[in-house]
Motif scaffolding. Structure first.
Motif, PDB file in Angstrom:
ATOM      1  N   SER A   6      21.132 -16.232 -62.982  1.00 57.13           N
ATOM      2  CA  SER A   6      20.175 -17.268 -62.583  1.00 57.13           C
ATOM      3  C   SER A   6      20.600 -18.009 -61.329  1.00 57.13           C
ATOM      4  O   SER A   6      19.841 -18.806 -60.782  1.00 57.13           O
ATOM      5  CB  SER A   6      19.988 -18.277 -63.721  1.00 57.13           C
ATOM      6  OG  SER A   6      21.244 -18.892 -64.030  1.00 57.13           O
ATOM      7  N   ALA A   7      21.813 -17.753 -60.864  1.00 53.99           N
ATOM      8  CA  ALA A   7      22.318 -18.458 -59.677  1.00 53.99           C
ATOM      9  C   ALA A   7      21.772 -17.817 -58.403  1.00 53.99           C
ATOM     10  O   ALA A   7      21.133 -16.775 -58.431  1.00 53.99           O
ATOM     11  CB  ALA A   7      23.844 -18.434 -59.670  1.00 53.99           C
ATOM     12  N   ASP A   8      22.057 -18.476 -57.288  1.00 54.22           N
ATOM     13  CA  ASP A   8      21.661 -17.936 -55.988  1.00 54.22           C
ATOM     14  C   ASP A   8      22.414 -16.641 -55.727  1.00 54.22           C
ATOM     15  O   ASP A   8      23.588 -16.513 -56.084  1.00 54.22           O
ATOM     16  CB  ASP A   8      21.977 -18.946 -54.888  1.00 54.22           C
ATOM     17  CG  ASP A   8      21.115 -18.726 -53.661  1.00 54.22           C
ATOM     18  OD1 ASP A   8      20.362 -17.741 -53.646  1.00 54.22           O
ATOM     19  OD2 ASP A   8      21.197 -19.557 -52.740  1.00 54.22           O
ATOM     20  N   GLN A  51       7.283  -6.886 -60.602  1.00 55.21           N
ATOM     21  CA  GLN A  51       6.562  -7.393 -61.766  1.00 55.21           C
ATOM     22  C   GLN A  51       7.467  -7.592 -62.978  1.00 55.21           C
ATOM     23  O   GLN A  51       7.218  -8.476 -63.799  1.00 55.21           O
ATOM     24  CB  GLN A  51       5.426  -6.431 -62.116  1.00 55.21           C
ATOM     25  CG  GLN A  51       4.318  -6.401 -61.064  1.00 55.21           C
ATOM     26  CD  GLN A  51       3.342  -5.252 -61.256  1.00 55.21           C
ATOM     27  OE1 GLN A  51       3.704  -4.207 -61.793  1.00 55.21           O
ATOM     28  NE2 GLN A  51       2.103  -5.452 -60.809  1.00 55.21           N
ATOM     29  N   ASN A  52       8.534  -6.787 -63.078  1.00 61.84           N
ATOM     30  CA  ASN A  52       9.336  -6.788 -64.301  1.00 61.84           C
ATOM     31  C   ASN A  52      10.608  -7.619 -64.218  1.00 61.84           C
ATOM     32  O   ASN A  52      11.122  -8.062 -65.250  1.00 61.84           O
ATOM     33  CB  ASN A  52       9.708  -5.347 -64.685  1.00 61.84           C
ATOM     34  CG  ASN A  52       8.479  -4.508 -65.000  1.00 61.84           C
ATOM     35  OD1 ASN A  52       7.489  -5.021 -65.513  1.00 61.84           O
ATOM     36  ND2 ASN A  52       8.536  -3.219 -64.686  1.00 61.84           N
ATOM     37  N   LEU A  53      11.149  -7.818 -63.017  1.00 58.97           N
ATOM     38  CA  LEU A  53      12.375  -8.593 -62.892  1.00 58.97           C
ATOM     39  C   LEU A  53      12.075 -10.085 -63.018  1.00 58.97           C
ATOM     40  O   LEU A  53      10.939 -10.525 -62.825  1.00 58.97           O
ATOM     41  CB  LEU A  53      13.058  -8.307 -61.553  1.00 58.97           C
ATOM     42  CG  LEU A  53      13.566  -6.867 -61.345  1.00 58.97           C
ATOM     43  CD1 LEU A  53      14.170  -6.721 -59.951  1.00 58.97           C
ATOM     44  CD2 LEU A  53      14.596  -6.489 -62.408  1.00 58.97           C
ATOM     45  N   THR A  54      13.107 -10.861 -63.310  1.00 58.54           N
ATOM     46  CA  THR A  54      12.935 -12.308 -63.453  1.00 58.54           C
ATOM     47  C   THR A  54      13.763 -13.103 -62.448  1.00 58.54           C
ATOM     48  O   THR A  54      13.443 -14.260 -62.184  1.00 58.54           O
ATOM     49  CB  THR A  54      13.332 -12.756 -64.875  1.00 58.54           C
ATOM     50  OG1 THR A  54      14.703 -12.387 -65.124  1.00 58.54           O
ATOM     51  CG2 THR A  54      12.437 -12.096 -65.925  1.00 58.54           C
ATOM     52  N   GLN A  55      14.840 -12.535 -61.921  1.00 57.84           N
ATOM     53  CA  GLN A  55      15.681 -13.249 -60.958  1.00 57.84           C
ATOM     54  C   GLN A  55      14.873 -13.482 -59.678  1.00 57.84           C
ATOM     55  O   GLN A  55      14.392 -12.536 -59.054  1.00 57.84           O
ATOM     56  CB  GLN A  55      16.933 -12.420 -60.644  1.00 57.84           C
ATOM     57  CG  GLN A  55      18.165 -13.241 -60.341  1.00 57.84           C
ATOM     58  CD  GLN A  55      18.094 -13.916 -58.959  1.00 57.84           C
ATOM     59  OE1 GLN A  55      17.409 -13.440 -58.072  1.00 57.84           O
ATOM     60  NE2 GLN A  55      18.810 -15.024 -58.806  1.00 57.84           N
ATOM     61  N   PRO A 104      16.814 -20.327 -56.299  1.00 61.30           N
ATOM     62  CA  PRO A 104      17.830 -21.384 -56.182  1.00 61.30           C
ATOM     63  C   PRO A 104      18.149 -21.734 -54.736  1.00 61.30           C
ATOM     64  O   PRO A 104      18.597 -22.833 -54.450  1.00 61.30           O
ATOM     65  CB  PRO A 104      19.058 -20.765 -56.875  1.00 61.30           C
ATOM     66  CG  PRO A 104      18.495 -19.733 -57.799  1.00 61.30           C
ATOM     67  CD  PRO A 104      17.273 -19.199 -57.107  1.00 61.30           C
ATOM     68  N   SER A 105      17.905 -20.797 -53.819  1.00 68.80           N
ATOM     69  CA  SER A 105      18.224 -21.058 -52.418  1.00 68.80           C
ATOM     70  C   SER A 105      17.382 -22.185 -51.836  1.00 68.80           C
ATOM     71  O   SER A 105      17.688 -22.699 -50.770  1.00 68.80           O
ATOM     72  CB  SER A 105      18.016 -19.788 -51.577  1.00 68.80           C
ATOM     73  OG  SER A 105      16.685 -19.336 -51.690  1.00 68.80           O
ATOM     74  N   LEU A 106      16.299 -22.577 -52.539  1.00 64.90           N
ATOM     75  CA  LEU A 106      15.502 -23.693 -52.048  1.00 64.90           C
ATOM     76  C   LEU A 106      16.045 -25.043 -52.529  1.00 64.90           C
ATOM     77  O   LEU A 106      15.602 -26.090 -52.077  1.00 64.90           O
ATOM     78  CB  LEU A 106      14.044 -23.541 -52.492  1.00 64.90           C
ATOM     79  CG  LEU A 106      13.174 -22.640 -51.621  1.00 64.90           C
ATOM     80  CD1 LEU A 106      11.764 -22.561 -52.178  1.00 64.90           C
ATOM     81  CD2 LEU A 106      13.139 -23.135 -50.191  1.00 64.90           C
TER      82      LEU A 106
END
Length: 689
Positions: free
Chosen positions: A100-102, A188-192, A231-233
């Motif tokens: 979940s991190a950058d 469509q399938n990834l979440t990161q 996260p980069s935002l």
């Protein structure tokens, strides 16, 4: 400024050539392709040119013509499908998807390449899957320069095969409809968010090149949402990257006319602008993106906040009482952005106030600068007071500028051309050229990259011995619809051969010049004013406004503007040299009796009296670069509307900057490079056979 420039590598054929550069030769090993080099610095110049439309609006994400596609598209429906992502690579993607991190796209790219199966074990289907998985992370964003495919994403390098066809690194030539479908499925399938955004954006952007089909708006929506959720935002050191991501989101939202996402991206940019103002960095990127794009739908309140934030910065940058914040270049940059806004609102008093601020700021700047820099800085003050309607102040500062020009002429620097360059040792080369003294560094670059007629003539003789057939063949230079020039044999056309060889020297030396200019700008924090001040050391220009605009465009990587502004100024500089030599700078009109016209660059460089004063090296250098059809012919092609977009390259504008550096010491260079009397000349300096 960027980190220490890296050493680029050039490969072209299976031979080794000796390359003439200044007074030295380089042995360069070549192969069958060429790896292009990337920009060495990505910084906003202090005298930034403003109010340009977002470069994304100049072709990015637009429909791509069939002629721009890099390859014949393969429809996967026409061939048996054996597309398979190697399990180890799929595991890499899924591993990062749980993070979940950058993320660093470079890190992901390295991990994917490390997971590619051994070449002896990989199947054809896995090879296709591995290519599809690595390609999105191998492409780089154009960041203002259109890729060769006319897209936001482009290759990291490019070159030519022996048959003249282009090759890219990486290339999209292997992509097909299954590749595109795979990217869409990943999106469509990834979440990161970072992975999701990259797959979706590449699928959106590259679809016309791969399948010729219309883009799927759902990919743009996925990319926007992922970019804004990344996260980069959130607050992080890399403000530039966060602004780039938010700007891309805004651009995509505008393209698909999704007003809710336009608002979300705009609000993200407004928030980033507040952070940029606080950090006093990158505020120009956010301001320009929001203000210059009408489709961003900036509200009145947001516009007022943006303007007020720049006014606040202007108060800091223009205040000489605090040296830690005083920044005349950023002050001028802010005024250039605010004046058009007040002009549209019909506020002439505000416009005069802003121009007056610039005039006072640069006049103070000149008072604490050395004479050479002050002579250029004061030109900005002269122009600003004039634009503010303060005629007396404009005349006063012009008189002061003329005095500074005279004082600057006395600040001579020693000139040295005794630098031995080894092709394999770029770091040693840069250490010898870019020294602690910025003036000496600029003098070194001017002298080192000035063509040596003597060296080129000797090189031609050596090549004639090694390749006698090549020495007697006529070379034909073709334009789009006519024969532009012919270069005869070594015996019959020695001057043409020297000019043609100089062009080859420019091509090889371009890498070295690029690195040298990047290093001297970075090490000595040079601004456009410094470059122009050097060019006018010998007072060749009464008004340096256009020089400042042209050099600022070079800093901004606006190569088209730099070329169109600087080439005429370089011609004017040569003409002013003629005037200082006591020679006429006009000639009779060709058809009108009693009418005179200014001499042009061709007249200057083909006049025996003038070229004797310039010396053989300066004459050859400018002739081959600007005013001979056997050379690059930049001046003539530009003047006659024959210049191509490809010719308006970073490489070409680097040579324009080098010409300005020559102007700063042209008299000394002419003296140092003048041939010795025949009695003391070395045997190797004999004329061509």
């Amino acid at each position: 400024m960027a980190a220490e420039p890296k050493i680029p590598t050039r490969f072209v054929s299976h031979q080794t050539y000796a390359v003439a550069c200044g007074t030295s030769y380089h042995a360069v090993s070549l192969r069958t392709y060429e790896i292009a080099y990337r920009p060495l610095w990505r910084t906003r110049p202090k005298a930034a040119v403003v109010n340009q439309r977002d470069r994304y609006e100049k072709g990015f994400s637009h429909p791509i013509h069939q002629s721009q596609r890099a390859h014949k598209v393969t429809d996967s429906a026409e061939t048996p499908s054996n597309f398979t992502v190697p399990p180890a690579m799929d595991a890499v993607v899924r591993g990062y998807d749980s993070n979940s991190a950058d993320l660093s796209l470079h890190e992901v790219s390295n991990a994917l390449h490390a997971a590619i199966p051994d070449a002896n074990a990989i199947t054809d289907g896995e090879r296709r899957g591995a290519y599809a998985e690595t390609l999105p992370f191998g492409l780089m964003t154009s960041r203002g320069d259109a890729s060769p495919w006319g897209t936001y994403f482009g290759p990291q390098g490019s070159g030519q095969r022996q048959d003249g066809t282009s090759v890219y690194f990486p290339d999209i030539a292997g992509a097909d409809t299954e590749t595109l479908a795979h990217w869409m499925a990943r999106a469509q399938n990834l979440t990161q968010p970072i992975l999701k955004a990259r797959y979706a954006d590449v699928a959106w952007e590259m679809a016309p090149l791969i399948s010729g089909a219309r883009r799927d708006p759902e990919m743009a929506r996925i990319a926007i949402d992922a970019y804004l959720a990344a996260p980069s935002l959130s607050p992080a050191p890399d403000l530039y990257h966060r602004i780039e991501v938010a700007s891309r989101s805004l651009h995509l939202a505008i393209l698909i006319n999704d007003q809710s996402r336009v608002k979300a991206a705009r609000m993200a940019l407004v928030d980033l602008h507040r952070q940029a103002v606080t950090s006093r960095s990158q505020w120009w990127n956010t301001f320009d993106t929001l203000i210059n794009n009408k489709r961003a739908s900036v509200t009145d309140a947001e516009r007022d906040e943006l303007v007020a934030s720049l006014e606040s910065l202007l108060n800091e940058f223009a205040d000489p009482s605090d040296p830690s914040k005083f920044n005349p270049h950023d002050a001028e940059s802010i005024v250039k952005r605010l004046v058009p806004i007040h002009r549209r609102s019909n506020k002439p008093d505000e416009i005069r106030r802003l121009h007056t601020v610039v005039g006072k700021t640069f006049e103070y700047f000149a008072s604490i600068a050395d004479p050479m820099l002050a002579s250029v800085v004061l030109q900005t003050a002269v122009d600003a007071y004039r634009d503010a309607g303060l005629g007396d102040d404009s005349k006063r500062t012009r008189t002061l500028m003329e005095a500074k020009i005279g004082a600057a002429a006395d600040a001579m620097v020693p000139i040295s051309t005794d630098i031995e360059i080894k092709g394999e040792d770029m770091e040693k080369f840069l250490a010898g050229v870019v020294v602690d003294n910025p003036g000496q560094s600029l003098a070194n670059i001017a002298a080192l990259f000035l063509c040596s007629r003597h060296n080129l003539e000797n090189l031609i003789k050596d090549v004639a011995k090694e390749s006698p057939l090549q020495a007697i063949l006529t070379q034909t230079i073709m334009a789009a619809d006519h024969v532009a020039a012919k270069v005869g044999s070594v015996v019959e056309d020695p001057n043409g051969r020297v000019i043609a060889q100089a062009v080859t020297s420019f091509a090889f030396d371009s890498l070295w010049l690029h690195q040298a200019l990047a290093t001297v700008v970075d090490r000595h924090a040079l601004t456009p004013h410094h470059i122009v001040a050097w060019a006018n050391r010998l007072a060749l220009f009464d008004d340096v406004s256009f020089l400042l605009e042209g050099v600022a465009a070079w800093y901004e990587r606006d190569t088209v503007k730099a070329l169109h502004v600087l080439v005429p100024q370089i011609e004017a500089g040569l003409r002013n040299i003629v005037g200082k030599l006591g020679k006429p700078i006009t000639k009779p009109h060709g058809t009108l009796q009693g009418v005179g016209v200014s001499i042009n660059m061709g007249d200057i460089l083909n006049s025996k009296d003038i070229t004797e004063a310039l010396g053989p090296d300066i004459t050859l250098h400018f002739l081959a670069l600007y005013a001979d059809p056997r050379g690059r012919n930049l001046r003539n092609n530009l003047a006659h509307g024959l210049i191509t977009r490809q010719a308006a390259s970073r490489d070409a504008t680097n040579w324009l900057i080098h010409s300005l550096l020559i102007f700063g010491i042209w008299d000394k260079l002419a003296e140092v490079r003048r041939p010795r009397p025949a009695a003391t000349a070395s045997p190797s300096s004999a004329a061509l056979p």
